[in-house]
Design a protein around this motif. Structure first.
Motif, PDB file in Angstrom:
ATOM      1  N   GLN A 131       0.836  -1.199   0.000  1.00  0.00           N
ATOM      2  CA  GLN A 131       0.000   0.000   0.000  1.00  0.00           C
ATOM      3  C   GLN A 131       0.878   1.260   0.000  1.00  0.00           C
ATOM      4  N   THR A 132       0.602   2.141  -0.943  1.00  0.00           N
ATOM      5  CA  THR A 132       1.342   3.388  -1.087  1.00  0.00           C
ATOM      6  C   THR A 132       0.351   4.550  -1.133  1.00  0.00           C
ATOM      7  N   PHE A 133       0.724   5.658  -0.519  1.00  0.00           N
ATOM      8  CA  PHE A 133      -0.125   6.848  -0.528  1.00  0.00           C
ATOM      9  C   PHE A 133       0.621   8.022  -1.155  1.00  0.00           C
ATOM     10  N   VAL A 134      -0.104   8.757  -1.983  1.00  0.00           N
ATOM     11  CA  VAL A 134       0.445   9.941  -2.635  1.00  0.00           C
ATOM     12  C   VAL A 134      -0.399  11.135  -2.222  1.00  0.00           C
ATOM     13  N   GLN A 135       0.237  12.135  -1.638  1.00  0.00           N
ATOM     14  CA  GLN A 135      -0.469  13.348  -1.227  1.00  0.00           C
ATOM     15  C   GLN A 135      -0.649  14.236  -2.451  1.00  0.00           C
ATOM     16  N   VAL A 136      -1.874  14.491  -2.818  1.00  0.00           N
ATOM     17  CA  VAL A 136      -2.143  15.218  -4.054  1.00  0.00           C
ATOM     18  C   VAL A 136      -3.460  15.971  -3.920  1.00  0.00           C
ATOM     19  N   THR A 137      -3.543  17.141  -4.516  1.00  0.00           N
ATOM     20  CA  THR A 137      -4.784  17.914  -4.475  1.00  0.00           C
ATOM     21  C   THR A 137      -5.759  17.403  -5.524  1.00  0.00           C
ATOM     22  N   LYS A 138      -6.993  17.773  -5.378  1.00  0.00           N
ATOM     23  CA  LYS A 138      -8.060  17.261  -6.231  1.00  0.00           C
ATOM     24  C   LYS A 138      -7.770  17.442  -7.720  1.00  0.00           C
ATOM     25  N   PHE A 139      -7.294  18.641  -8.093  1.00  0.00           N
ATOM     26  CA  PHE A 139      -7.158  18.941  -9.518  1.00  0.00           C
ATOM     27  C   PHE A 139      -5.836  18.453 -10.106  1.00  0.00           C
ATOM     28  N   ALA A 140      -4.974  17.890  -9.261  1.00  0.00           N
ATOM     29  CA  ALA A 140      -3.711  17.333  -9.758  1.00  0.00           C
ATOM     30  C   ALA A 140      -3.784  15.821  -9.916  1.00  0.00           C
ATOM     31  N   LYS A 141      -4.914  15.220  -9.525  1.00  0.00           N
ATOM     32  CA  LYS A 141      -5.023  13.762  -9.558  1.00  0.00           C
ATOM     33  C   LYS A 141      -4.937  13.196 -10.971  1.00  0.00           C
ATOM     34  N   ARG A 142      -5.533  13.894 -11.931  1.00  0.00           N
ATOM     35  CA  ARG A 142      -5.616  13.349 -13.285  1.00  0.00           C
ATOM     36  C   ARG A 142      -4.222  13.130 -13.878  1.00  0.00           C
TER      37      ARG A 142
END
Length: 606
Positions: free
Chosen positions: A397-408
Motif C-alpha cells: 500500500q502506497t499513498f500519494v499526497q495530491v490535491t483534487k485537480f492534480a489527480k488526473r
C-alpha cells in the motif's frame, strides 16, 4: 401466456441509437460537451424499486451504489440539478468502454418522479449468453501465489459456545466423491483458514458470522458444506414446477458478485443432482423465470430481483434450510436492511431458530454485528481470521499526497510507469468513472468502466474485456469493490479515497488474492480525506506497511474524528459478545455490550 411472459424482440445486448431530443438543463448540456449521446434500455420489469435504498449509508454518509436491482439510488449524487434524460449526471451517464465502442443514451429518468411511470419505458429484454458447458472452462482457475502458505500462520479466533474442531485437509471435511472430485479439479489443494474453521461449523448446523480477508476463499467455505449436506440428504433432482422451493438462498449486494457466486456453486455442483440458479436485475425477467422453473435447489440473487420472484409466487420459502448473506456488512447496512427484513419476514420463511443463517464479509463493524443478532440464533459462532478485518499484508500500500485537480495528471503518469499491468481505478461517482475512462482512452490506455448506471450487458462486456486483457484498465465505482474475483489484477488505484475504512479494505482486496502479491496506490487529498487518516494509519500498521510521516501527522494533528474505531491488538473485527478482558458477558447477548466494549477500546487507545 403467463403474466410474466414478455414480448421479447431481442435476446442479447439490445440497444438503439437515438437523436438528442431531451431538454435536460445542465444534464443535457453535459452530454453535448462529452461528444457522445447515450441511450440504454432501463429496467421496467416489476423490480423492487424502493426509494428507501436511496437513503444514505449509515456508516459512509453517501448513498449506496450497490445494486439490489434498484433504480432509485441517488444517481448523480453530486449533480441532481439537470432535468430530462441525464439530469444530475451531466453526461457520460451510460458508461464509456473505450475505442471503437458505440455509445448510446440513457432512456430513463434519474429521480423517483421521473421513474414513477414504468409503462413509458421499454421492457428489459437482455438475455445474457449461457455459461460455458465446457468442463475446462467451468473449472478454470488461476494459481495460488507464493504467499499462499502464509495463510497457515494467520491467527484465528472462534468465539461462542462449543465450536467444532477445525479441519486441516479437505479429506477431513467428509465430502462426497462428486464434491471431492470437483474441489480437486478447481485447483484446491488445502483449505484456507476460513475454510478450515467455517466448513466444520456449517456442517455442525451452527449459525456463523465470519470475518476473513478478501480473496481468502469465503465462497467455498459456505458452498461446500451446504452442497454436501443437500446431497447427503438426497436433494431431489431438478424438475419443472410453477413454484420452486429452494433449500438454500444466497444473497449478495451486486449483480457481478452474485453471478460469480452462482458460477462457483455451478462448478462445485457439476455432475450432481443439485441445481443452482441465479436471479438479478438488468436481465429479462421472463428469461430468468423460465430458467428458475426448470428446477432450483440453490437460489442466488440480489435483493430486489429475489423479492420480486417471491412476490410473483415463483419462489416458495417453506423449505429454506440455509440463508447466506455474502458481504453481510453491506447487506445489513441502511441501504439493504429493509429488504433483508422483508426477506426473513416473507410468508413461509422459516424463523431463525428453524433455519441456518450464515454471514460472511471482510469487515464486520460493531453496528452491523448488533443488527446481525436479529437474524442469527443466540448461540451463533463468530469467526475472525487474523487481522483481516484490516487489509491484506500481501498488498503493498502506497499513498500519494495530491490535491483534487492534480489527480488526473498523477494517474496518467502512474499508468505510464506500470505498462500493461491489469489495473483497477476506483472513483467515488458514476459520472467521474465515465469521465476518467474517457480521459484515459484519449491518452491511449485501453480502458473500460463499470458502475450502476451502465446497462447489464455493458457491465458484463466491460468485465469480459477486462478479464480477457482487451482492456487493461477498469475504472469502477463501489460496484466493483465488493467480492469480484478477477485473476491477475496487479494494481489498484484509489483515485478518490472512500469515506469509510471498510470500503478501502474491500477496494484494495481486488489485488493480492489467494496468496498472490499486489500493489495499491491511493491519492490522498488533505482537504477531503483527513477524517480517514487515523483509520488509514491503523490499517497500514496492522498490515506491517510503511506509514508516511505526513499521513501520521495528519492523523494525530487534531481531535479524533467521530466514528473512528481505535485499533485492536490482533483482529480488526471482534465478537461484540466478548467482555473487555476477552470473556463472554453473562447474558451472551449483543445489545448489552456496547458501553463496556467502547470503554475498553478507549482505554486501549489512550
Amino acid at each position: 401466456m403467463d403474466e410474466w411472459e414478455e414480448q421479447e424482440t431481442a435476446t442479447s445486448g439490445t440497444c438503439a441509437l437515438t437523436s438528442d431530443t431531451s431538454t435536460g438543463g445542465r444534464g443535457g448540456r453535459g452530454r453535448g460537451r462529452g461528444g457522445f449521446k447515450n441511450s440504454f434500455f432501463s429496467d421496467g420489469d416489476g423490480q423492487n424499486n424502493t426509494a428507501e435504498r436511496s437513503s444514505f449509508s449509515r456508516r459512509g454518509g453517501r448513498a449506496n451504489e450497490e445494486d439490489g436491482d434498484n433504480k432509485n439510488v441517488s444517481r448523480g449524487r453530486r449533480g441532481g440539478r439537470g432535468g430530462g434524460e441525464q439530469g444530475g449526471r451531466g453526461g457520460f451517464g451510460g458508461g464509456y468502454r473505450g475505442k471503437d465502442e458505440e455509445v448510446f443514451a440513457q432512456g430513463h429518468g434519474d429521480t423517483p418522479a421521473e421513474n414513477a411511470d414504468a409503462s413509458d419505458r421499454p421492457r428489459v429484454t437482455y438475455v445474457p449468453p449461457p455459461p460455458s458447458e465446457d468442463e475446462e472452462s467451468i473449472f478454470s482457475h488461476y494459481e495460488s501465489g507464493v504467499n499462499f502458505d502464509k495463510y497457515d500462520e494467520i491467527l484465528v479466533d472462534v468465539s461462542g459456545t462449543n465450536p467444532p474442531p477445525a479441519i486441516m485437509t479437505f479429506d477431513e471435511a467428509a465430502l462426497c466423491e462428486s464434491l471431492k472430485r470437483n474441489v480437486s479439479k478447481s485447483g484446491y489443494v488445502k483449505p484456507t483458514p476460513v475454510q478450515k474453521h467455517g466448513i466444520p461449523i456449517i456442517s455442525a448446523g451452527r449459525d456463523l458470522m465470519a470475518c476473513a480477508q478478501t480473496g481468502s476463499g469465503k465462497t467455498a467455505a459456505f458452498l461446500l458444506p451446504i452442497l454436501q449436506q443437500l446431497m447427503a440428504d438426497g436433494a431431489a433432482a431438478s424438475c419443472f414446477s410453477e413454484m420452486q422451493e429452494p433449500d438454500a438462498i444466497i444473497v449478495a449486494p451486486t449483480r457481478e458478485l452474485i453471478n460469480q457466486i452462482y458460477l462457483e456453486a455451478r462448478k462445485f455442483a457439476y455432475g450432481t443432482c443439485v441445481r443452482p440458479v441465479v436471479v438479478y436485475g438488468g436481465v429479462s425477467t421472463g428469461h430468468q423465470i423460465r430458467d428458475l422453473l426448470r428446477g432450483c435447489n440453490v437460489l442466488c440473487g440480489t435483493p430486489g430481483r429475489l423479492l420480486d420472484m417471491i412476490g410473483r409466487g415463483k419462489v416458495g420459502l417453506t423449505k429454506v434450510r440455509y440463508l447466506v448473506l455474502d458481504e453481510a456488512d453491506r447487506m445489513l447496512d441502511m441501504g439493504f436492511e429493509p429488504d433483508m427484513r422483508r426477506l426473513v419476514g416473507s410468508p413461509g420463511m422459516p424463523s431463525k431458530e428453524n433455519r441456518q443463517t450464515l454471514m460472511f464479509s471482510a469487515t464486520f463493524p460493531e453496528d452491523i454485528q448488533r443488527l446481525a443478532a436479529d437474524f442469527l440464533k443466540t448461540d451463533y459462532l463468530f469467526l475472525a481470521v487474523g487481522i483481516v478485518g484490516g487489509a491484506c499484508s500481501d498488498v503493498e500500500q502506497t499513498f500519494v499526497q495530491v490535491t483534487k485537480f492534480a489527480k488526473r495528471e498523477q494517474l496518467i503518469d502512474l499508468l505510464k510507469s506500470t505498462g500493461s499491468e491489469r489495473t483497477m481505478v476506483f472513483v467515488e461517482t458514476k459520472r467521474q468513472a465515465d469521465f476518467i475512462a474517457t480521459i484515459l482512452c484519449q491518452e491511449k490506455f485501453p480502458t473500460t468502466s463499470i458502475h450502476g448506471d451502465r446497462e447489464q450487458w455493458q457491465r458484463e462486456q466491460a468485465l469480459g474485456d477486462f478479464r480477457s486483457g482487451k482492456c487493461s484498465v477498469l475504472v469502477a465505482t463501489s460496484v466493483g469493490a465488493r467480492g469480484l474475483d478477477i485473476p491477475d489484477v496487479q494494481f489498484v488505484v484509489n483515485f478518490d479515497l472512500p469515506n469509510n475504512i471498510d470500503e478501502y479494505v474491500h477496494r484494495i482486496g481486488r489485488t493480492g488474492r489467494c496468496g498472490n502479491t499486489g500493489r495499491a496506490v491511493s491519492f490522498y487529498d488533505p482537504g477531503a480525506d483527513s477524517e480517514l487518516a487515523r483509520s488509514l494509519v491503523t490499517i497500514l500498521s496492522k498490515a506491517q506497511q510503511e506509514v508516511p510521516s505526513w499521513l501520521e501527522e495528519s492523523a494525530f494533528s487534531g481531535h479524533s474524528p467521530s466514528g473512528f474505531n481505535p485499533p485492536r491488538k490482533h483482529f480488526a473485527s471482534t465478537d461484540l459478545r466478548k467482555g473487555p478482558q476477552g470473556g463472554f458477558f453473562q447474558d451472551g447477548s449483543v445489545t448489552s455490550q456496547l458501553a463496556a466494549q467502547t470503554a475498553a477500546d478507549d482505554e486501549e487507545w489512550e
